[in-house]
Design a protein around this motif. Structure first.
Motif, PDB file in Angstrom:
ATOM      1  N   LEU A  94       0.830  -1.208   0.000  1.00 26.73           N
ATOM      2  CA  LEU A  94       0.000   0.000   0.000  1.00 26.73           C
ATOM      3  C   LEU A  94       0.863   1.256   0.000  1.00 26.73           C
ATOM      4  CD1 LEU A  94      -3.079   0.617   0.159  1.00 26.73           C
ATOM      5  CD2 LEU A  94      -2.787   0.868   2.624  1.00 26.73           C
ATOM      6  N   GLN A  95       2.065   1.127   0.526  1.00 31.74           N
ATOM      7  CA  GLN A  95       2.949   2.286   0.686  1.00 31.74           C
ATOM      8  C   GLN A  95       3.805   2.481  -0.564  1.00 31.74           C
ATOM      9  OE1 GLN A  95       4.379   2.667   5.005  1.00 31.74           O
ATOM     10  NE2 GLN A  95       3.979   0.475   4.804  1.00 31.74           N
ATOM     11  N   VAL A  96       3.173   3.065  -1.556  1.00 29.47           N
ATOM     12  CA  VAL A  96       3.842   3.310  -2.835  1.00 29.47           C
ATOM     13  C   VAL A  96       3.820   4.803  -3.127  1.00 29.47           C
ATOM     14  CG1 VAL A  96       3.272   1.052  -3.777  1.00 29.47           C
ATOM     15  CG2 VAL A  96       1.664   2.936  -4.067  1.00 29.47           C
ATOM     16  N   GLU A  97       4.269   5.145  -4.310  1.00 30.09           N
ATOM     17  CA  GLU A  97       4.193   6.529  -4.792  1.00 30.09           C
ATOM     18  C   GLU A  97       4.935   7.522  -3.891  1.00 30.09           C
ATOM     19  OE1 GLU A  97       3.107   7.202  -7.688  1.00 30.09           O
ATOM     20  OE2 GLU A  97       2.373   5.179  -8.054  1.00 30.09           O
ATOM     21  N   GLU A  98       6.221   7.311  -3.776  1.00 32.25           N
ATOM     22  CA  GLU A  98       7.098   8.269  -3.098  1.00 32.25           C
ATOM     23  C   GLU A  98       6.672   8.561  -1.661  1.00 32.25           C
ATOM     24  OE1 GLU A  98       7.193  11.744  -5.525  1.00 32.25           O
ATOM     25  OE2 GLU A  98       7.965  10.695  -7.278  1.00 32.25           O
ATOM     26  N   SER A  99       6.416   7.529  -0.903  1.00 34.03           N
ATOM     27  CA  SER A  99       6.083   7.713   0.508  1.00 34.03           C
ATOM     28  C   SER A  99       7.297   8.282   1.245  1.00 34.03           C
ATOM     29  CB  SER A  99       5.687   6.373   1.140  1.00 34.03           C
ATOM     30  OG  SER A  99       4.537   5.854   0.519  1.00 34.03           O
TER      31      SER A  99
END
Length: 204
Positions: A94-99
């Protein structure tokens, strides 16, 4: 109307604090990026934002812990996905996109429990989307434009809820304003007629 107010708090304190507004902005930007990545539906995102805002307003954030907003966003999106999506990504996926921060599963699960307890397990709130289909049926918008209309309403709603100023409006008001705008765009010739009908529906 009373039911929707049960899960709609007063957010004036959030909007009066620039640091909280910024923290919300960062959290929601991440949520919307994850939506695009995993192709979550609109209701999942509306629920996630609802959970986040209610938690945000109820829980005293420590401003010297900037990771707190990110962790809350992950937990709220995870909970919303579990409620609405048929396929839910693993917490790490779930922790994607430049966390900015990456949390382990146990940390996220603890935050999920904190969110649940803070919100008193009220995870099916009334949202603007709750009104869209109901009002559409009442207005008789059962034409070939029906799905286009609902999609346009959901698209506009996601833009609106990203702005903290719209936290002040209860779901029915936000839904009505969204639908009126879309009706004016799609069927401008019938705008005044539909506006009268919509206001009549909201009063019943």
């Amino acid at each position: 109307m009373s039911k929707e107010k049960e899960t709609h708090l007063c957010y004036k304190d959030v909007n009066s604090d620039e640091s909280l507004v910024l923290a919300r902005k960062d959290a929601l930007e991440w949520i919307f990026k994850v939506k695009a990545h995993h192709r979550f539906n609109a209701l999942t995102i509306v629920l996630a934002v609802n959970y986040f805002d209610r938690f945000f307003a109820s829980f005293k954030f420590q401003k010297d812990n900037p990771w707190m907003g990110q962790l809350a966003a992950v937990a709220c999106l995870s909970l919303a996905a579990k409620v609405e999506e048929t396929q839910v990504p693993l917490l790490l996926d779930l922790q994607v996109e430049e966390s900015k921060y990456v949390f382990d599963s146990k940390t996220i699960q603890r935050m999920e429990l904190l969110v649940l307890s803070t919100l008193k397990w009220r995870m099916n709130p009334v949202t603007p989307i709750s009104f869209f289909d109901h009002i559409t049926r009442r207005l008789g918008l059962r034409t070939h434009l029906h799905w286009e209309f609902l999609h346009s309403c959901e698209h506009l709603l996601l833009i609106l809820i990203a702005d903290s100023k719209f936290m002040l409006y209860i779901p029915s008001i936000l839904a009505a304003a969204t639908m009126l705008y879309v009706i004016k765009e799609i069927e401008p010739c019938h705008y005044l007629e539909y506006r009268k009908q919509l206001l009549r529906v909201l009063k019943t």
